[in-house]
Enzyme design. Structure first.
Site, short mmCIF file in Angstrom:
data_model
loop_
_atom_site.label_atom_id
_atom_site.label_comp_id
_atom_site.label_asym_id
_atom_site.label_seq_id
_atom_site.Cartn_x
_atom_site.Cartn_y
_atom_site.Cartn_z
N HIS A 71 42.46 39.98 62.08
CA HIS A 71 42.01 41.36 62.00
C HIS A 71 42.45 42.38 62.69
O HIS A 71 42.66 43.60 62.25
CB HIS A 71 40.48 41.28 62.34
CG HIS A 71 39.65 40.82 61.03
ND1 HIS A 71 39.52 41.72 59.62
CD2 HIS A 71 38.80 39.84 60.81
CE1 HIS A 71 38.64 40.89 59.06
NE2 HIS A 71 38.20 40.03 59.66
N GLN A 112 36.56 45.70 61.70
CA GLN A 112 35.47 45.64 60.55
C GLN A 112 34.38 46.54 60.77
O GLN A 112 33.65 46.63 59.86
CB GLN A 112 35.14 44.18 60.64
CG GLN A 112 35.99 43.24 60.20
CD GLN A 112 35.47 41.78 60.18
OE1 GLN A 112 35.30 41.23 61.18
NE2 GLN A 112 34.95 41.39 59.15
N CYS A 114 34.85 35.95 54.96
CA CYS A 114 35.19 37.14 55.73
C CYS A 114 33.94 37.91 55.33
O CYS A 114 33.64 38.27 54.16
CB CYS A 114 36.39 37.70 55.63
SG CYS A 114 36.32 39.16 56.81
N LEU A 115 33.09 38.68 56.40
CA LEU A 115 32.07 39.62 56.28
C LEU A 115 32.58 40.81 55.41
O LEU A 115 31.95 41.60 54.81
CB LEU A 115 31.54 39.94 57.51
CG LEU A 115 30.62 39.01 58.21
CD1 LEU A 115 30.18 39.25 59.65
CD2 LEU A 115 29.36 38.20 57.62
N HIS A 159 41.32 34.01 62.62
CA HIS A 159 40.97 35.00 61.58
C HIS A 159 40.59 36.32 62.43
O HIS A 159 40.95 37.38 61.86
CB HIS A 159 39.63 34.46 60.99
CG HIS A 159 38.93 35.26 59.92
ND1 HIS A 159 38.97 35.11 58.60
CD2 HIS A 159 38.53 36.64 60.10
CE1 HIS A 159 38.46 36.22 58.07
NE2 HIS A 159 38.11 36.83 58.76
N GLU A 160 39.83 36.20 63.39
CA GLU A 160 39.56 37.45 64.11
C GLU A 160 40.77 38.08 64.76
O GLU A 160 40.79 39.39 64.76
CB GLU A 160 38.49 37.24 65.24
CG GLU A 160 37.15 36.75 64.58
CD GLU A 160 36.56 37.53 63.60
OE1 GLU A 160 36.73 38.41 63.16
OE2 GLU A 160 35.93 36.67 62.66
N GLY A 192 32.01 35.35 63.36
CA GLY A 192 33.02 36.13 64.06
C GLY A 192 33.02 37.65 63.45
O GLY A 192 32.70 37.79 62.21
CO CO Z 1 36.77 38.67 58.65
#
Ligand code: CO
Length: 177
Positions: free
Chosen positions: A141, A51, A95-96, A137-138, A46
Protein backbone atom coordinates in the site's frame (compact mmCIF):
# COMPACT_ATOMS: atom_id res chain seq x y z
CA UNK A 1 -9.88 8.27 19.10
CA UNK A 2 -12.03 8.63 16.04
CA UNK A 3 -12.98 6.48 13.12
CA UNK A 4 -11.47 7.48 9.78
CA UNK A 5 -13.04 6.88 6.37
CA UNK A 6 -11.51 4.00 4.48
CA UNK A 7 -10.79 4.98 0.87
CA UNK A 8 -11.85 2.57 -1.83
CA UNK A 9 -10.15 1.49 -5.04
CA UNK A 10 -10.28 4.31 -7.59
CA UNK A 11 -9.23 7.00 -5.07
CA UNK A 12 -5.90 8.51 -6.22
CA UNK A 13 -4.43 8.25 -2.67
CA UNK A 14 -4.33 4.45 -3.06
CA UNK A 15 -2.03 4.67 -6.07
CA UNK A 16 0.68 6.94 -4.68
CA UNK A 17 4.14 6.34 -3.26
CA UNK A 18 4.04 7.40 0.40
CA UNK A 19 6.66 9.61 2.04
CA UNK A 20 8.59 8.60 5.17
CA UNK A 21 7.36 9.67 8.59
CA UNK A 22 9.84 12.19 9.99
CA UNK A 23 7.98 13.61 13.00
CA UNK A 24 7.11 11.21 15.81
CA UNK A 25 4.71 13.61 17.43
CA UNK A 26 1.18 13.74 18.78
CA UNK A 27 -0.25 14.08 15.27
CA UNK A 28 1.27 10.69 14.38
CA UNK A 29 -0.01 9.14 17.61
CA UNK A 30 -3.54 10.37 16.93
CA UNK A 31 -3.35 8.96 13.39
CA UNK A 32 -2.19 5.56 14.71
CA UNK A 33 -4.88 5.49 17.40
CA UNK A 34 -7.56 6.41 14.87
CA UNK A 35 -6.27 3.79 12.44
CA UNK A 36 -6.43 1.13 15.19
CA UNK A 37 -10.02 2.01 15.98
CA UNK A 38 -10.88 1.98 12.27
CA UNK A 39 -9.15 -1.38 11.73
CA UNK A 40 -10.91 -3.04 14.66
CA UNK A 41 -14.32 -1.66 13.62
CA UNK A 42 -13.78 -2.94 10.07
CA UNK A 43 -12.70 -6.37 11.38
CA UNK A 44 -9.58 -6.36 9.21
CA UNK A 45 -6.07 -7.71 9.80
CA UNK A 46 -4.16 -4.66 8.56
CA UNK A 47 -4.50 -1.04 7.57
CA UNK A 48 -2.10 1.39 5.87
CA UNK A 49 -2.13 5.19 6.26
CA UNK A 50 -2.93 5.80 2.56
CA UNK A 51 -6.15 3.83 3.07
CA UNK A 52 -7.32 6.66 5.30
CA UNK A 53 -5.97 9.30 2.90
CA UNK A 54 -2.61 9.95 4.58
CA UNK A 55 0.36 9.51 2.22
CA UNK A 56 2.89 8.57 4.90
CA UNK A 57 4.76 5.32 5.59
CA UNK A 58 2.75 4.01 8.56
CA UNK A 59 0.84 0.73 8.76
CA UNK A 60 -0.88 -1.48 11.30
CA UNK A 61 -0.93 -5.28 11.23
CA UNK A 62 -3.01 -7.46 13.53
CA UNK A 63 -0.90 -10.33 14.92
CA UNK A 64 -3.34 -13.24 14.87
CA UNK A 65 -0.79 -16.00 15.58
CA UNK A 66 -1.15 -15.93 19.35
CA UNK A 67 -1.33 -18.83 21.81
CA UNK A 68 -4.80 -20.10 22.70
CA UNK A 69 -6.42 -17.81 25.27
CA UNK A 70 -4.21 -14.82 24.49
CA UNK A 71 -5.51 -11.73 22.74
CA UNK A 72 -4.56 -10.74 19.24
CA UNK A 73 -2.65 -7.46 19.16
CA UNK A 74 -1.87 -4.66 16.74
CA UNK A 75 1.70 -4.04 15.57
CA UNK A 76 2.47 -0.44 14.58
CA UNK A 77 5.08 -0.15 11.84
CA UNK A 78 6.51 3.23 10.85
CA UNK A 79 8.85 3.47 7.83
CA UNK A 80 8.86 -0.35 7.54
CA UNK A 81 10.98 -2.45 5.21
CA UNK A 82 11.12 -6.18 4.63
CA UNK A 83 14.64 -7.39 5.41
CA UNK A 84 14.17 -11.16 5.05
CA UNK A 85 11.64 -13.44 3.42
CA UNK A 86 11.35 -17.19 3.03
CA UNK A 87 8.96 -19.86 1.84
CA UNK A 88 5.83 -19.35 -0.20
CA UNK A 89 2.11 -19.37 0.45
CA UNK A 90 -0.71 -18.97 -2.03
CA UNK A 91 -4.29 -18.22 -1.13
CA UNK A 92 -7.14 -15.73 -1.03
CA UNK A 93 -6.31 -12.15 -0.17
CA UNK A 94 -8.66 -9.22 0.34
CA UNK A 95 -8.44 -5.54 1.21
CA UNK A 96 -10.64 -3.14 3.16
CA UNK A 97 -10.24 -0.75 0.22
CA UNK A 98 -11.62 -3.35 -2.21
CA UNK A 99 -14.56 -4.68 -0.18
CA UNK A 100 -15.99 -8.08 -1.00
CA UNK A 101 -13.27 -8.95 -3.53
CA UNK A 102 -10.75 -11.75 -3.01
CA UNK A 103 -7.87 -12.65 -5.27
CA UNK A 104 -5.46 -15.57 -5.39
CA UNK A 105 -2.11 -14.07 -4.34
CA UNK A 106 1.29 -15.67 -3.71
CA UNK A 107 3.30 -14.31 -0.78
CA UNK A 108 6.30 -15.44 1.26
CA UNK A 109 5.40 -17.75 4.17
CA UNK A 110 7.63 -15.84 6.56
CA UNK A 111 8.96 -12.29 6.56
CA UNK A 112 11.09 -10.20 8.86
CA UNK A 113 10.40 -6.47 8.96
CA UNK A 114 12.48 -3.60 10.30
CA UNK A 115 10.49 -0.55 11.32
CA UNK A 116 10.22 2.31 13.79
CA UNK A 117 7.69 2.45 16.57
CA UNK A 118 5.52 5.51 17.31
CA UNK A 119 8.41 7.11 19.20
CA UNK A 120 10.96 6.56 16.45
CA UNK A 121 12.73 3.56 18.01
CA UNK A 122 13.86 0.94 15.48
CA UNK A 123 12.84 -2.70 16.02
CA UNK A 124 12.50 -5.92 14.08
CA UNK A 125 9.50 -8.23 13.98
CA UNK A 126 8.80 -11.53 12.25
CA UNK A 127 5.48 -12.69 10.82
CA UNK A 128 4.31 -16.06 9.55
CA UNK A 129 1.30 -17.17 7.54
CA UNK A 130 -1.49 -14.58 7.56
CA UNK A 131 0.73 -12.11 9.44
CA UNK A 132 3.45 -12.39 6.77
CA UNK A 133 0.79 -11.89 4.11
CA UNK A 134 -0.49 -8.80 5.94
CA UNK A 135 3.02 -7.31 6.29
CA UNK A 136 3.57 -7.69 2.52
CA UNK A 137 0.10 -6.39 1.65
CA UNK A 138 0.38 -3.31 3.90
CA UNK A 139 3.88 -2.44 2.69
CA UNK A 140 2.59 -2.65 -0.90
CA UNK A 141 0.00 0.00 0.00
CA UNK A 142 2.90 2.38 0.76
CA UNK A 143 4.00 2.00 -2.88
CA UNK A 144 0.49 2.52 -4.21
CA UNK A 145 0.10 -1.18 -5.04
CA UNK A 146 -3.20 -2.99 -4.49
CA UNK A 147 -3.48 -6.78 -4.31
CA UNK A 148 -5.73 -6.77 -7.36
CA UNK A 149 -2.68 -5.98 -9.52
CA UNK A 150 -0.72 -8.93 -8.04
CA UNK A 151 -3.49 -11.53 -8.03
CA UNK A 152 -3.24 -14.51 -10.36
CA UNK A 153 -7.01 -14.15 -10.68
CA UNK A 154 -9.98 -12.73 -8.81
CA UNK A 155 -11.87 -15.54 -7.07
CA UNK A 156 -15.57 -16.01 -7.69
CA UNK A 157 -18.00 -17.15 -4.99
CA UNK A 158 -17.86 -20.82 -6.04
CA UNK A 159 -14.10 -20.88 -5.76
CA UNK A 160 -14.20 -19.12 -2.37
CA UNK A 161 -16.79 -21.56 -1.06
CA UNK A 162 -14.71 -24.47 -2.25
CA UNK A 163 -11.54 -23.05 -0.69
CA UNK A 164 -13.10 -22.31 2.69
CA UNK A 165 -15.12 -25.52 2.61
CA UNK A 166 -11.89 -27.48 2.39
CA UNK A 167 -10.36 -25.48 5.23
CA UNK A 168 -13.22 -24.78 7.62
CA UNK A 169 -10.99 -23.23 10.29
CA UNK A 170 -10.62 -20.20 8.03
CA UNK A 171 -14.29 -20.13 7.12
CA UNK A 172 -14.92 -16.71 8.64
CA UNK A 173 -13.00 -15.20 5.73
CA UNK A 174 -12.12 -11.99 7.54
CA UNK A 175 -8.76 -11.62 5.89
CA UNK A 176 -9.23 -8.14 4.51
CA UNK A 177 -6.27 -5.87 4.98
CO1 CO B 1 -5.33 -3.43 1.78
Amino acid sequence: MALRNIMEQGEPCLEKHCRPVTEFNEKLHILLDDMAETLIKANGVGLAAPQVGILRRAVLVLETNVPEGQEEYIIELINPEIIEKSGCQAGPEGCLSVPGVFGWVERPEKVRVRAQDRNGEWFEVEGEGLTARAFCHELDHLEGILFTSLADHIMDQDELNEYYGLDSEDADGDEET
